[in-house]
Design a protein around this motif. Structure first.
Motif, mmCIF file in Angstrom:
data_model
loop_
_atom_site.group_PDB
_atom_site.id
_atom_site.type_symbol
_atom_site.label_atom_id
_atom_site.label_comp_id
_atom_site.label_asym_id
_atom_site.label_seq_id
_atom_site.Cartn_x
_atom_site.Cartn_y
_atom_site.Cartn_z
ATOM 1 N N GLY A 1 -8.309 5.383 0.552
ATOM 2 C CA GLY A 1 -9.013 6.238 -0.397
ATOM 3 C C GLY A 1 -10.311 5.654 -0.923
ATOM 4 N N LEU A 2 -10.635 4.441 -0.517
ATOM 5 C CA LEU A 2 -11.869 3.808 -0.988
ATOM 6 C C LEU A 2 -13.055 4.155 -0.097
ATOM 7 N N ALA A 3 -14.238 4.045 -0.657
ATOM 8 C CA ALA A 3 -15.469 4.167 0.125
ATOM 9 C C ALA A 3 -15.811 2.788 0.686
ATOM 10 N N ALA A 4 -16.604 2.767 1.735
ATOM 11 C CA ALA A 4 -17.026 1.504 2.346
ATOM 12 C C ALA A 4 -17.691 0.618 1.295
ATOM 13 N N GLY A 5 -17.293 -0.647 1.268
ATOM 14 C CA GLY A 5 -17.864 -1.610 0.337
ATOM 15 C C GLY A 5 -17.092 -1.761 -0.958
ATOM 16 N N GLU A 6 -16.191 -0.836 -1.245
ATOM 17 C CA GLU A 6 -15.434 -0.921 -2.494
ATOM 18 C C GLU A 6 -14.309 -1.945 -2.380
ATOM 19 N N VAL A 7 -13.964 -2.541 -3.529
ATOM 20 C CA VAL A 7 -12.951 -3.586 -3.578
ATOM 21 C C VAL A 7 -11.719 -3.092 -4.334
ATOM 22 N N LEU A 8 -10.564 -3.342 -3.730
ATOM 23 C CA LEU A 8 -9.277 -3.023 -4.330
ATOM 24 C C LEU A 8 -8.645 -4.316 -4.826
ATOM 25 N N GLU A 9 -8.200 -4.310 -6.062
ATOM 26 C CA GLU A 9 -7.438 -5.422 -6.616
ATOM 27 C C GLU A 9 -5.970 -5.028 -6.554
ATOM 28 N N VAL A 10 -5.157 -5.855 -5.916
ATOM 29 C CA VAL A 10 -3.729 -5.589 -5.782
ATOM 30 C C VAL A 10 -2.972 -6.644 -6.574
ATOM 31 N N VAL A 11 -2.116 -6.205 -7.487
ATOM 32 C CA VAL A 11 -1.331 -7.109 -8.322
ATOM 33 C C VAL A 11 0.131 -6.953 -7.936
ATOM 34 N N ALA A 12 0.746 -8.058 -7.478
ATOM 35 C CA ALA A 12 2.113 -8.021 -6.969
ATOM 36 C C ALA A 12 2.941 -9.167 -7.534
ATOM 37 N N THR A 13 4.262 -9.010 -7.473
ATOM 38 C CA THR A 13 5.166 -10.088 -7.874
ATOM 39 C C THR A 13 5.958 -10.616 -6.675
ATOM 40 N N ASP A 14 5.808 -10.009 -5.524
ATOM 41 C CA ASP A 14 6.488 -10.447 -4.307
ATOM 42 C C ASP A 14 5.684 -11.580 -3.682
ATOM 43 N N SER A 15 6.267 -12.796 -3.641
ATOM 44 C CA SER A 15 5.527 -13.935 -3.082
ATOM 45 C C SER A 15 5.193 -13.717 -1.611
ATOM 46 N N SER B 1 8.999 -4.860 -3.205
ATOM 47 C CA SER B 1 9.163 -5.916 -2.208
ATOM 48 C C SER B 1 8.770 -5.398 -0.831
ATOM 49 N N CYS B 2 8.645 -6.332 0.102
ATOM 50 C CA CYS B 2 8.214 -6.038 1.463
ATOM 51 C C CYS B 2 9.010 -4.855 2.027
ATOM 52 N N PRO B 3 8.352 -3.899 2.633
ATOM 53 C CA PRO B 3 6.944 -3.846 3.014
ATOM 54 C C PRO B 3 6.065 -3.041 2.060
ATOM 55 N N MET B 4 6.589 -2.636 0.910
ATOM 56 C CA MET B 4 5.867 -1.707 0.037
ATOM 57 C C MET B 4 4.496 -2.199 -0.449
ATOM 58 N N PRO B 5 4.318 -3.476 -0.811
ATOM 59 C CA PRO B 5 2.970 -3.871 -1.224
ATOM 60 C C PRO B 5 1.909 -3.610 -0.148
ATOM 61 N N VAL B 6 2.242 -3.861 1.117
ATOM 62 C CA VAL B 6 1.273 -3.622 2.196
ATOM 63 C C VAL B 6 1.079 -2.124 2.411
ATOM 64 N N ILE B 7 2.154 -1.359 2.383
ATOM 65 C CA ILE B 7 2.049 0.098 2.583
ATOM 66 C C ILE B 7 1.195 0.722 1.487
ATOM 67 N N LYS B 8 1.462 0.354 0.232
ATOM 68 C CA LYS B 8 0.692 0.903 -0.894
ATOM 69 C C LYS B 8 -0.762 0.430 -0.843
ATOM 70 N N THR B 9 -0.986 -0.811 -0.408
ATOM 71 C CA THR B 9 -2.352 -1.325 -0.278
ATOM 72 C C THR B 9 -3.120 -0.529 0.766
ATOM 73 N N LYS B 10 -2.494 -0.277 1.914
ATOM 74 C CA LYS B 10 -3.148 0.507 2.964
ATOM 75 C C LYS B 10 -3.509 1.897 2.450
ATOM 76 N N GLN B 11 -2.574 2.536 1.758
ATOM 77 C CA GLN B 11 -2.831 3.881 1.228
ATOM 78 C C GLN B 11 -3.997 3.869 0.242
ATOM 79 N N ALA B 12 -4.050 2.856 -0.609
ATOM 80 C CA ALA B 12 -5.133 2.767 -1.597
ATOM 81 C C ALA B 12 -6.473 2.487 -0.926
ATOM 82 N N VAL B 13 -6.480 1.593 0.069
ATOM 83 C CA VAL B 13 -7.717 1.267 0.784
ATOM 84 C C VAL B 13 -8.244 2.496 1.522
#
Length: 81
Positions: free
Chosen positions: A31-45, A17-29
């Motif tokens: 680690g990506l190279a420019a142009g790469e797409v991250l798919e984030v799957v969450a249950t927190d509306s 739950s908030c704020p972890m989905p955003v924190i984890k998304t930032k951390q994952a992004v």
């Protein structure tokens, strides 16, 4: 789920739950190279508005799409730089 995007990585934050989905998304992004797409799957509306707001305020990130399937919310985020 969404064949439009070439997914580089999938981040599963179901159950978090908030704020972890955003924190984890930032951390994952980070680690990506420019142009790469991250798919984030969450249950927190709240992740729908939280990730959209975060992406809008982050210069090197583009929110491509968001989808809802029952109680699962999927977000597609591209690193632009």
């Amino acid at each position: 789920m969404n064949a439009e995007f070439d997914i580089a990585e999938t981040l599963d934050v179901k159950g978090a739950s908030c704020p972890m989905p955003v924190i984890k998304t930032k951390q994952a992004v980070d680690g990506l190279a420019a142009g790469e797409v991250l798919e984030v799957v969450a249950t927190d509306s709240g992740s729908v508005s939280d990730i959209a707001g975060w992406a809008e305020g982050t210069p090197d990130v583009e929110l491509l799409d968001q989808a809802e399937d029952g109680d699962v919310f999927t977000h597609y985020v591209r690193k632009t730089e």
